[in-house]
Design an enzyme around this catalytic site. Structure first.
Site, mmCIF file in Angstrom:
data_model
loop_
_atom_site.group_PDB
_atom_site.id
_atom_site.type_symbol
_atom_site.label_atom_id
_atom_site.label_comp_id
_atom_site.label_asym_id
_atom_site.label_seq_id
_atom_site.Cartn_x
_atom_site.Cartn_y
_atom_site.Cartn_z
ATOM 1 N N ALA A 120 0.825 -1.211 0.000
ATOM 2 C CA ALA A 120 0.000 0.000 0.000
ATOM 3 C C ALA A 120 0.858 1.259 0.000
ATOM 4 O O ALA A 120 0.616 2.191 -0.774
ATOM 5 C CB ALA A 120 -0.939 -0.002 1.206
ATOM 6 N N GLU A 147 10.042 2.860 6.999
ATOM 7 C CA GLU A 147 9.811 1.408 6.979
ATOM 8 C C GLU A 147 10.588 0.780 8.133
ATOM 9 O O GLU A 147 11.800 0.967 8.259
ATOM 10 C CB GLU A 147 10.261 0.824 5.635
ATOM 11 N N SER A 175 8.489 -3.336 -0.865
ATOM 12 C CA SER A 175 7.794 -3.839 -2.065
ATOM 13 C C SER A 175 8.142 -5.284 -2.411
ATOM 14 O O SER A 175 8.785 -5.574 -3.417
ATOM 15 C CB SER A 175 8.101 -2.939 -3.263
ATOM 16 N N CYS A 199 2.796 -12.991 -0.308
ATOM 17 C CA CYS A 199 2.050 -14.211 -0.629
ATOM 18 C C CYS A 199 2.938 -15.299 -1.225
ATOM 19 O O CYS A 199 2.540 -16.468 -1.285
ATOM 20 C CB CYS A 199 0.900 -13.893 -1.584
ATOM 21 N N ASP A 213 -3.366 -3.443 4.844
ATOM 22 C CA ASP A 213 -3.737 -4.387 5.894
ATOM 23 C C ASP A 213 -4.031 -3.745 7.243
ATOM 24 O O ASP A 213 -4.513 -4.413 8.154
ATOM 25 C CB ASP A 213 -2.635 -5.433 6.083
#
Length: 443
Positions: A11, A32, A38, A42, A281
């Site tokens: 995002a 971060e 990035s 998954c 998320d």
């Protein structure tokens, strides 16, 4: 205009790229807490199995590339601990030095994602007990998954638990799944879950359902898992019982939070505080079938919400159109796919519904009996509007669930499915697609 983004994954960096590509005057700072930006979370289980060769293959763009090519000031190993909404300042700590920092913003995006839930089990500090969310997580698991690890215990029968069960099994490990509920893959209805149980057992997965973990035992390394029903030896444990939004640092800001403490946002990704946005998320997603906010943390949603947040932050108005709850999973030789509402969810939403189920095949019956699939549709008995569907099968399952997700997105009825002009040739379909066959059986 100075934009600060908290979180450098799907995002956050989707938003940053929209700002870069669509505005002229901008300064973008990304904080971060990890070292990697990035990357495809998954894909982590498939690094363990070897289907993905290396964790580096999951990284789309490195922090260095964001800095050098796009002029985005990405600051890794920076943890934001507080937001002062009145004075537009974020505060945090630099992990490498312990120094504190503070930075002013004109507009702020919260894209902090979610973290794995690890219940307060006794002994959870022991070596060999893992959760999975990041590249360092999978690298630690791979480092420990040597020939000496023979028995793996997975706690939780959701998507991560099932994907990792298959990956561990592919390495020749004996795998046990413990879940306090009565069913694996609880986002599917009970009879569909039975198909998952059969596939697990067929592949040697030991199931302990309706069992709650209480204690881990061992000296320094985990050796036993104690539940309310038994004691099991193990060499490695993966806790995969869900995630929680990273939103605790926002306490006292006045930013509204909703389901599971995810941040409430409107269609433009705006929070309850002016000039503060949220996506991914850590945020709520609007569910088109439930017609209210929901929490479904998936990479597809994070990328879309991030892109839309970035555009709105530079005054290019675009609304998030919502989700219908589509997801898919490979589990050994089965594909598990669902969209919309399950029967269980329709009950929870107090919606009147009916269901229809069908056993079919991917191809025309006379061409091949391979790749059987079981379909279940949920629909409104009066309006006939489709509410959801589940498909478990082999080849062709993904195609059908995407057709059904499209139908749900556009509020189609069961009869509307029959009108669709879907592709047909015997190796790929019957003259009536399985979805259409099921819809024709609806009462």
């Amino acid at each position: 205009m100075r934009y600060i983004i908290i979180g450098g994954d799907a995002a956050g960096m989707s938003a940053a790229m929209q700002i870069v590509r669509n505005s002229q005057e901008h300064e973008i700072v990304v904080f971060e807490k990890g070292e990697i930006t990035s990357y495809g979370q998954c894909g982590l289980p498939y690094v363990l199995s070897g289907d993905v060769e290396a964790t580096e293959d999951l990284i789309a763009r490195t922090p260095e590339r964001f800095r050098s090519k796009y002029g985005i000031d990405v600051r890794t190993l920076h943890t934001v601990t507080k937001v002062d909404c009145d004075h537009k300042i974020v505060y945090g700590n630099k992990q490498e030095t312990g120094e504190s920092f503070e930075e002013k913003y004109d507009r702020l995006l919260i894209a902090t994602g979610a973290s794995p839930v690890v219940p307060p089990w006794e002994g959870r500090h022991l070596e060999g007990i893992h959760s999975l969310k990041t590249i360092p997580d999978i690298e630690r698991i791979m480092k420990e998954t040597t020939h000496e690890v023979k028995q793996v215990t997975i706690i939780g029968g959701g998507y991560i638990g099932l994907e990792m069960a298959e990956s561990f099994a592919s390495l020749g490990k004996k795998v046990r799944i413990i879940d306090r509920g009565p069913q694996l893959a609880k986002i599917f209805d009970e009879e569909m879950g039975e198909l998952v149980h059969e596939e697990a057992k067929r592949n040697g997965i030991e199931l302990h359902l309706g069992e709650s973990v209480e204690v881990f035992r061992g000296e320094e390394q985990v050796e036993r898992v104690v539940t309310d029903k038994g004691v099991y030896t193990t060499d490695l444990v993966l806790a995969a019982v869900g995630v929680t939004p990273n939103s605790a640092f926002l306490e006292g800001t006045g930013i509204y939070k909703g389901l599971k403490d995810a941040i409430e946002v409107n269609a433009f990704m705006e929070t309850s505080i002016m000039d503060i946005y949220a996506a991914g998320d850590c945020a709520i997603q609007y569910h088109r079938i439930k017609q209210k906010g929901d929490y479904i943390p998936l990479g597809t949603h994070a990328n879309k919400q991030g892109q839309i947040a970035g555009l709105n932050m530079i005054n290019q108005k675009k609304a998030f159109q919502g989700v219908v709850g589509t997801s898919i999973l490979k589990f050994f030789d089965l594909t598990l796919a669902r969209t919309g509402l399950s029967e269980r969810e329709a009950k929870l939403e107090n919606l009147p519904y009916k269901t229809v189920s069908l056993d079919s095949t991917h191809a025309a019956g006379y061409y091949s009996k391979k790749n059987p699939m079981t379909l279940k549709l949920v629909y409104h008995p009066d309006s006939r509007q489709l509410l959801g569907g589940q498909i478990i099968g082999g080849e062709g399952t993904d195609k059908r669930i995407d057709v059904l997700a499209t139908a749900l997105f556009h509020n189609m009825t069961v009869e509307g499915l029959q009108d669709l002009d879907l592709s047909y040739a015997p190796p790929y379909n019957s003259v009536w697609d399985p979805l259409q066959q099921a819809s024709r059986r609806a009462e």
